[in-house]
Scaffold this motif. Sequence first.
Motif, mmCIF file in Angstrom:
data_model
loop_
_atom_site.group_PDB
_atom_site.id
_atom_site.type_symbol
_atom_site.label_atom_id
_atom_site.label_comp_id
_atom_site.label_asym_id
_atom_site.label_seq_id
_atom_site.Cartn_x
_atom_site.Cartn_y
_atom_site.Cartn_z
ATOM 1 N N TYR A 33 -13.899 -33.345 7.480
ATOM 2 C CA TYR A 33 -12.420 -33.231 7.313
ATOM 3 C C TYR A 33 -12.199 -31.922 6.584
ATOM 4 C CZ TYR A 33 -12.725 -38.179 7.858
ATOM 5 O OH TYR A 33 -13.261 -39.552 8.225
ATOM 6 N N TYR A 35 -8.526 -30.465 4.463
ATOM 7 C CA TYR A 35 -7.379 -30.621 3.820
ATOM 8 C C TYR A 35 -6.917 -29.581 2.963
ATOM 9 C CZ TYR A 35 -8.093 -35.745 4.384
ATOM 10 O OH TYR A 35 -8.089 -37.035 4.831
ATOM 11 N N PHE A 45 -3.746 -33.394 5.063
ATOM 12 C CA PHE A 45 -4.792 -33.596 6.013
ATOM 13 C C PHE A 45 -4.540 -32.304 7.057
ATOM 14 C CE2 PHE A 45 -7.590 -35.524 9.356
ATOM 15 C CZ PHE A 45 -6.834 -35.086 10.438
ATOM 16 N N TYR A 48 -9.903 -33.400 11.495
ATOM 17 C CA TYR A 48 -11.181 -33.942 11.352
ATOM 18 C C TYR A 48 -12.001 -34.267 12.490
ATOM 19 C CZ TYR A 48 -13.072 -38.864 12.647
ATOM 20 O OH TYR A 48 -14.019 -39.975 12.918
ATOM 21 N N LEU A 91 -9.733 -27.749 1.195
ATOM 22 C CA LEU A 91 -10.673 -28.797 0.661
ATOM 23 C C LEU A 91 -11.496 -29.136 1.854
ATOM 24 C CD1 LEU A 91 -8.701 -30.895 -1.812
ATOM 25 C CD2 LEU A 91 -10.576 -29.339 -2.331
ATOM 26 N N LEU A 102 -14.892 -40.377 1.378
ATOM 27 C CA LEU A 102 -15.187 -38.801 1.715
ATOM 28 C C LEU A 102 -16.058 -38.358 0.525
ATOM 29 C CD1 LEU A 102 -11.914 -37.752 3.439
ATOM 30 C CD2 LEU A 102 -13.773 -39.110 4.457
ATOM 31 N N PHE A 104 -16.162 -34.773 -1.200
ATOM 32 C CA PHE A 104 -15.478 -33.644 -1.147
ATOM 33 C C PHE A 104 -16.346 -32.459 -1.616
ATOM 34 C CE2 PHE A 104 -11.129 -34.055 0.395
ATOM 35 C CZ PHE A 104 -10.925 -35.349 0.401
#
Lengths: 113, 112
Positions: A33, A35, A45, A48, A91, A102, A104
């Motif tokens: 993902y 962000y 978001f 993905y 991110l 998730l 990160f």
Amino acid sequence: GAGVSQTPSNKVTEKGKYVELRCDPISGHTALYWYRQSLGQGPEFLIYFQGTGAADDSGLPNDRFFAVRPEGSVSTLKIQRTERGDSAVYLCASSPGTNGELFFGEGSRLTVL
Amino acid sequence: SQQGEEDPQALSIQEGENATMNCSYKTSINNLQWYRQNSGRGLVHLILIRSNEREKHSGRLRVTLDTSKKSSSLLITASRAADTASYFCATVTTGTASKLTFGTGTRLQVTL
């Protein structure tokens, strides 16, 4: 390393330039993902990936933003013709499956002058 | 766009007190997650609660979920100075294939 790795940690660029941000996910994680987080806000978001394909790119703000994950591991977020409003922390997160937690990275702080 | 709204936006308590943060969301969800973020760092997953669960515990954390009110709460008991951080709720909307949407966050300050 054991965690999600993002490079560079900081990037300062001039308006109109092209920028690439890299994400190296946890080995074996199929989901990845991207962000974007502005100061004082929650992560927003962008896109993905499930494997090599973008399963949902509905968060990309416009066609200046593009992301790839050609071999289903490392991903690159590409921003063309950067604008001052693109300044934020980008991110990356990965996950071993779907609908779970998730993991990160520490983020890449982009500043567009 | 942000899915959730956390309340309060900021919370200041003394060490040893309990901290309660609330999250409201708008859609039907698959699950709801809470994350913590220290200043300038990445997010760390704290707890996940599924839509068919009503309460979950993990150490000093207690999460509740009320799907009829589309709301969740995070309780941190016996807070410590090290709990100082921003806390975010995030939801996986039903049918959105793992897209996790974050709220606006609560900034918690725990003083000695």
